[in-house]
Scaffold this motif. Structure first.
Motif, PDB file in Angstrom:
ATOM      1  N   UNK A 128      -2.307   0.863   5.840  1.00 40.69           N
ATOM      2  CA  UNK A 128      -3.731   0.578   5.969  1.00 40.69           C
ATOM      3  C   UNK A 128      -4.590   1.819   6.069  1.00 40.69           C
ATOM      4  N   UNK A 129      -4.171   2.905   5.395  1.00 37.84           N
ATOM      5  CA  UNK A 129      -4.958   4.130   5.482  1.00 37.84           C
ATOM      6  C   UNK A 129      -5.030   4.826   4.136  1.00 37.84           C
ATOM      7  N   UNK A 130      -6.016   5.721   4.022  1.00 39.40           N
ATOM      8  CA  UNK A 130      -6.189   6.537   2.830  1.00 39.40           C
ATOM      9  C   UNK A 130      -6.142   8.003   3.263  1.00 39.40           C
ATOM     10  N   UNK A 131      -5.438   8.817   2.471  1.00 37.45           N
ATOM     11  CA  UNK A 131      -5.278  10.236   2.786  1.00 37.45           C
ATOM     12  C   UNK A 131      -5.913  11.061   1.676  1.00 37.45           C
ATOM     13  N   UNK A 132      -6.862  11.909   2.042  1.00 41.13           N
ATOM     14  CA  UNK A 132      -7.538  12.777   1.070  1.00 41.13           C
ATOM     15  C   UNK A 132      -7.123  14.225   1.315  1.00 41.13           C
ATOM     16  N   UNK A 135      -8.761  21.431  -0.723  1.00 40.14           N
ATOM     17  CA  UNK A 135      -8.842  22.808  -0.251  1.00 40.14           C
ATOM     18  C   UNK A 135      -7.850  23.095   0.873  1.00 40.14           C
ATOM     19  N   UNK A 136      -6.637  22.565   0.720  1.00 44.72           N
ATOM     20  CA  UNK A 136      -5.588  22.802   1.706  1.00 44.72           C
ATOM     21  C   UNK A 136      -5.714  21.999   2.980  1.00 44.72           C
ATOM     22  N   UNK A 137      -6.687  21.133   3.035  1.00 41.98           N
ATOM     23  CA  UNK A 137      -6.885  20.302   4.219  1.00 41.98           C
ATOM     24  C   UNK A 137      -6.559  18.850   3.921  1.00 41.98           C
ATOM     25  N   UNK A 138      -6.190  18.131   4.974  1.00 38.65           N
ATOM     26  CA  UNK A 138      -5.848  16.724   4.830  1.00 38.65           C
ATOM     27  C   UNK A 138      -6.689  15.912   5.805  1.00 38.65           C
ATOM     28  N   UNK A 139      -7.312  14.845   5.269  1.00 35.81           N
ATOM     29  CA  UNK A 139      -8.124  13.961   6.105  1.00 35.81           C
ATOM     30  C   UNK A 139      -7.651  12.523   5.901  1.00 35.81           C
ATOM     31  N   UNK A 140      -7.671  11.760   6.972  1.00 34.78           N
ATOM     32  CA  UNK A 140      -7.202  10.375   6.930  1.00 34.78           C
ATOM     33  C   UNK A 140      -8.262   9.450   7.491  1.00 34.78           C
ATOM     34  N   UNK A 141      -8.394   8.276   6.866  1.00 33.33           N
ATOM     35  CA  UNK A 141      -9.307   7.262   7.390  1.00 33.33           C
ATOM     36  C   UNK A 141      -8.746   5.885   7.075  1.00 33.33           C
ATOM     37  N   UNK A 142      -9.377   4.881   7.637  1.00 29.00           N
ATOM     38  CA  UNK A 142      -8.928   3.502   7.411  1.00 29.00           C
ATOM     39  C   UNK A 142      -9.226   3.077   5.979  1.00 29.00           C
ATOM     40  N   UNK A 143      -8.311   2.369   5.370  1.00 28.81           N
ATOM     41  CA  UNK A 143      -8.457   1.903   3.993  1.00 28.81           C
ATOM     42  C   UNK A 143      -9.135   0.539   3.956  1.00 28.81           C
ATOM     43  N   UNK A 144     -10.180   0.426   3.148  1.00 33.56           N
ATOM     44  CA  UNK A 144     -10.837  -0.870   2.961  1.00 33.56           C
ATOM     45  C   UNK A 144      -9.852  -1.822   2.271  1.00 33.56           C
TER      46      UNK A 144
END
Length: 258
Positions: A128-132, A135-144
């Motif tokens: 239930x998440x999306x990973x972006x 630029x060498x960084x990783x961000x995660x948030x809830x997936x619609x």
């Protein structure tokens, strides 16, 4: 013996019915396939016009993904002409699962004027998440839930029944930005583009992210008024003015009503 003959007749009759039903089912499946809005092998080439002059070329393409029969690679590649003052070198790829009608992965490399964005997005639906990654960084948030990316939303829209005066809503996850995208079906209109003359439905997506264009103001798309809903014309605003995209060539599609 008479009983045996009767049994054999019934068996033959039953087999005949089975073969007939199988034939009808196969015919229905083939007809349904023939009516697909789009399929692997489709390639649409567009002339990008800035006022009366040609400013570049865009290509929408659908390709198979080896090892995954239900997946396709959707891509949008855009390049400005070498002389054009607003330089564009962009490619967006979306791995799309047709069996579930959702995006699996998106890769963007957008260069438009001074704007540059290179990201990779993974849609981890089981978690239930999306990973972006950018630029060498990783961000995660809830997936619609049931979301697809913006490019996937365009191809999803093409499979739907569209009627002027109605609004279609598609769940979208554009990287870390998730929302429900309303698309208004405005009117019917006949347009002429380099690829020919087409009866169209004019639609207006109400974008909440930059999507497949860095834009401002209204975004209008002309889709063929048939079962394929091929985009033949797009009008949008970019920081230097209005750009109109017109269909120049179609490959891998059947003839449409013009």
């Amino acid at each position: 013996r008479r009983g045996d003959k009767g049994i054999r007749r019934r068996a033959v009759s039953f087999r005949g019915c089975v073969f007939l039903l199988a034939g009808l089912l196969l015919s229905a499946l083939l007809s349904a396939r023939a009516r697909e809005a789009w399929r692997p092998g489709e390639r649409l080439t567009y002339a990008v016009k800035y006022g009366p002059i040609r400013a570049g070329t865009s290509i929408l393409e659908v390709e198979p993904v080896e090892g995954h029969p239900a997946w396709v690679r959707l891509s949008l590649t855009s390049r400005s002409a070498g002389w054009f003052f607003y330089r564009v070198r962009s490619r967006i790829e979306s791995i799309f699962d047709r069996s579930r009608n959702v995006t699996v992965r998106t890769v963007k490399n957008q260069r438009e004027g001074d704007y540059h964005k290179a990201i990779e997005v993974e849609y981890e639906r089981e978690k239930g998440k999306v990973v972006e990654k950018s630029e060498g960084r990783k961000h995660t948030t809830r997936l619609v839930s049931e979301a697809r990316d913006v490019l996937g939303a365009l191809y999803d829209l093409r499979t739907r029944k569209l009627k002027p005066g109605t609004t279609v809503t598609i769940p979208v996850q554009d990287g870390l930005v998730g929302y429900r995208l309303p698309i208004k079906i405005l009117r019917r209109e006949t347009v002429r583009v380099p690829a020919g003359r087409f009866s169209c439905l004019v639609v207006e997506p109400k974008m909440e992210s930059e999507g497949v264009f860095v834009r401002r103001g209204r975004l209008l798309i002309w889709l063929t008024d048939d079962e394929r809903h091929i985009p033949v014309r797009v009008r949008t605003m970019i920081p230097v003015g209005t750009v109109v995209v017109k269909l120049e060539r179609m490959e891998g599609v059947e003839e449409v009503t013009r």
